[in-house]
Design a protein around this motif. Structure first.
Motif, mmCIF file in Angstrom:
data_model
loop_
_atom_site.group_PDB
_atom_site.id
_atom_site.type_symbol
_atom_site.label_atom_id
_atom_site.label_comp_id
_atom_site.label_asym_id
_atom_site.label_seq_id
_atom_site.Cartn_x
_atom_site.Cartn_y
_atom_site.Cartn_z
ATOM 1 N N LYS A 131 0.796 -1.231 0.000
ATOM 2 C CA LYS A 131 0.000 0.000 0.000
ATOM 3 C C LYS A 131 0.832 1.287 0.000
ATOM 4 C CE LYS A 131 -3.826 0.392 0.190
ATOM 5 N NZ LYS A 131 -4.785 0.536 -0.924
ATOM 6 N N ARG A 132 1.920 1.320 0.757
ATOM 7 C CA ARG A 132 2.642 2.580 0.974
ATOM 8 C C ARG A 132 3.654 2.815 -0.139
ATOM 9 N NH1 ARG A 132 2.743 7.356 2.047
ATOM 10 N NH2 ARG A 132 3.620 8.287 3.937
ATOM 11 N N TYR A 133 3.532 3.973 -0.788
ATOM 12 C CA TYR A 133 4.389 4.307 -1.936
ATOM 13 C C TYR A 133 4.745 5.782 -1.839
ATOM 14 C CZ TYR A 133 5.926 4.350 -6.857
ATOM 15 O OH TYR A 133 6.654 4.455 -8.025
ATOM 16 N N ILE A 134 6.041 6.063 -1.749
ATOM 17 C CA ILE A 134 6.526 7.433 -1.580
ATOM 18 C C ILE A 134 7.348 7.819 -2.798
ATOM 19 C CG2 ILE A 134 7.887 8.997 -0.134
ATOM 20 C CD1 ILE A 134 7.276 6.988 2.211
ATOM 21 N N MET A 135 6.918 8.860 -3.468
ATOM 22 C CA MET A 135 7.511 9.289 -4.738
ATOM 23 C C MET A 135 8.306 10.571 -4.566
ATOM 24 S SD MET A 135 7.830 9.296 -8.122
ATOM 25 C CE MET A 135 6.553 8.446 -9.060
ATOM 26 N N LEU A 136 9.554 10.559 -5.023
ATOM 27 C CA LEU A 136 10.312 11.794 -5.151
ATOM 28 C C LEU A 136 10.008 12.391 -6.514
ATOM 29 C CD1 LEU A 136 12.422 13.881 -4.291
ATOM 30 C CD2 LEU A 136 14.178 12.369 -5.261
ATOM 31 N N SER A 137 9.469 13.591 -6.518
ATOM 32 C CA SER A 137 9.132 14.264 -7.771
ATOM 33 C C SER A 137 9.841 15.613 -7.811
ATOM 34 C CB SER A 137 7.613 14.411 -7.899
ATOM 35 O OG SER A 137 7.267 14.873 -9.189
ATOM 36 N N THR A 138 9.366 16.465 -8.676
ATOM 37 C CA THR A 138 9.996 17.762 -8.858
ATOM 38 C C THR A 138 8.991 18.885 -8.607
ATOM 39 O OG1 THR A 138 11.409 19.047 -10.366
ATOM 40 C CG2 THR A 138 9.525 17.919 -11.346
ATOM 41 N N ASN B 82 -4.440 9.762 -9.304
ATOM 42 C CA ASN B 82 -5.793 9.561 -9.838
ATOM 43 C C ASN B 82 -6.116 8.131 -10.259
ATOM 44 O OD1 ASN B 82 -6.458 12.363 -9.652
ATOM 45 N ND2 ASN B 82 -5.276 12.749 -11.509
ATOM 46 N N ASN B 83 -5.109 7.304 -10.499
ATOM 47 C CA ASN B 83 -5.367 5.970 -11.031
ATOM 48 C C ASN B 83 -4.947 4.839 -10.109
ATOM 49 O OD1 ASN B 83 -4.724 7.857 -13.579
ATOM 50 N ND2 ASN B 83 -6.213 6.310 -14.174
ATOM 51 N N SER B 84 -4.251 5.151 -9.032
ATOM 52 C CA SER B 84 -3.824 4.099 -8.119
ATOM 53 C C SER B 84 -4.654 4.135 -6.838
ATOM 54 C CB SER B 84 -2.337 4.248 -7.768
ATOM 55 O OG SER B 84 -2.155 5.180 -6.712
ATOM 56 N N SER B 85 -4.615 3.013 -6.126
ATOM 57 C CA SER B 85 -5.240 2.948 -4.796
ATOM 58 C C SER B 85 -4.170 2.953 -3.708
ATOM 59 C CB SER B 85 -6.094 1.684 -4.684
ATOM 60 O OG SER B 85 -5.296 0.519 -4.860
ATOM 61 N N LEU B 86 -2.961 3.336 -4.071
ATOM 62 C CA LEU B 86 -1.839 3.322 -3.137
ATOM 63 C C LEU B 86 -1.953 4.434 -2.095
ATOM 64 C CD1 LEU B 86 0.951 2.755 -5.804
ATOM 65 C CD2 LEU B 86 0.161 1.075 -4.125
ATOM 66 N N ASP B 87 -1.366 4.193 -0.931
ATOM 67 C CA ASP B 87 -1.244 5.230 0.094
ATOM 68 C C ASP B 87 0.015 6.032 -0.245
ATOM 69 O OD1 ASP B 87 -3.499 4.433 1.465
ATOM 70 O OD2 ASP B 87 -2.407 3.131 2.851
ATOM 71 N N TYR B 88 -0.136 6.950 -1.166
ATOM 72 C CA TYR B 88 1.013 7.659 -1.713
ATOM 73 C C TYR B 88 1.342 8.915 -0.908
ATOM 74 C CZ TYR B 88 -2.408 10.960 -3.561
ATOM 75 O OH TYR B 88 -3.415 11.881 -3.668
ATOM 76 N N THR B 89 2.583 9.327 -1.016
ATOM 77 C CA THR B 89 3.013 10.684 -0.702
ATOM 78 C C THR B 89 3.938 11.106 -1.834
ATOM 79 O OG1 THR B 89 2.982 10.245 1.685
ATOM 80 C CG2 THR B 89 4.145 12.225 0.940
#
Length: 212
Positions: A100-107, A140-147
Motif C-alpha cells: 500500500k505505501r508508496y513514496i515518490m520523489l518528484s519535482t 488519480n489511477n492508483s489505490s496506493l497510500d502515496y506521498t
C-alpha cells in the motif's frame, strides 16, 4: 519496516538508504550496479530493470515489503521509459502485490503547469511532462497510500535540517535534506494522499512534515 528503495544508487537514493538503515529498517535497494552499495546486514540489493515489462518487475518485488520509495531518475537521458513509463509500472506492480505505501520523489510544480513558464523549468520541459503524468497516475489511477515529495533544485551542499513546505517559489535543496524529508514521511500518516513541495527554509524537517 522492510523497505524497497527504487533508485538506491542515485544522489538522493544513497542518502535515503543510509538514513533508513540508521533507523534500523531492512532495506532492499535497486541498482544496475553489480557492486553492493552498502556494507550492512540490514541491506540487500536487487537488479531491477524498470524498463522491463510490468510483470517482470512485479515478479522481483517481495510481497512482504512494507513501503516502497521511488527515487530513480533517468538524468534526462530516457525520460519516457524511466521517469514516466518506468515509474508507472512500479506503481502498478506494487499495487498488484498488495503493497500500500508508496513514496515518490518528484519535482517542484510537477502538477502545476501554470508555473512552467519559469526559464529553469522550460529547459526541462520533457522531464516535467513525464513527471506530471507519472504523478497524475499515482494520484488519480492508483489505490496506493502515496506521498509525493516535490523537491526544487538539488544541490551538493551541507544539510541544514530545516525546510519550507509549499512555497510559491521553487527554491533549492540540500540533497541530504531531501533524503531526511523522505525518511520523515515514512512514519507520518498525515502525509498519506498528500503532495507537497519543499525547499531549504527555517522549519525543522520533522516539525514541517508534522504540520502537513
Amino acid at each position: 519496516m522492510n523497505i524497497l528503495v527504487i533508485g538506491a544508487s542515485g544522489r538522493v537514493g544513497s542518502d535515503l538508504v543510509k538514513q533508513l538503515l540508521a533507523d534500523d529498517h531492512q532495506v532492499i535497494g535497486t541498482t544496475r550496479q553489480e557492486e553492493k552499495l552498502f556494507d550492512d546486514d540490514n541491506y540487500s540489493q536487487l537488479d531491477l530493470d524498470i524498463t522491463a515489462e510490468k510483470d517482470a518487475i512485479q515478479s522481483q518485488i517481495d510481497k512482504d515489503i512494507d513501503a516502497v520509495y521511488f527515487v530513480a531518475g533517468s538524468g534526462g537521458k530516457d525520460v519516457l521509459e524511466v521517469d514516466l513509463h518506468g515509474a508507472v509500472k512500479t506503481m502498478q506492480a506494487v499495487q498488484d502485490k498488495g503493497i500500500k505505501r508508496y513514496i515518490m520523489l518528484s519535482t517542484v510544480f510537477s502538477l502545476d503547469t501554470s508555473k512552467w513558464n519559469n526559464p529553469d523549468i522550460a529547459d526541462l520541459k520533457e522531464y516535467y511532462i513525464c513527471k506530471h503524468y507519472a504523478d497524475q497516475w499515482l494520484v488519480n489511477n492508483s489505490s496506493l497510500d502515496y506521498t509525493i515529495v516535490q523537491a526544487g533544485a538539488l544541490k551538493e551542499r551541507a544539510s541544514t535540517g530545516k525546510i519550507t513546505i509549499n512555497d510559491d517559489e521553487a527554491g533549492e535543496n540540500s540533497i541530504e535534506d531531501v533524503a531526511t524529508t523522505l525518511a520523515a514521511v515514512l512514519n507520518s500518516d498525515n502525509t498519506i494522499k498528500k503532495v507537497f513541495s519543499m525547499q531549504n527554509g527555517e522549519t525543522a524537517i520533522d516539525e514541517a512534515v508534522a504540520k502537513l
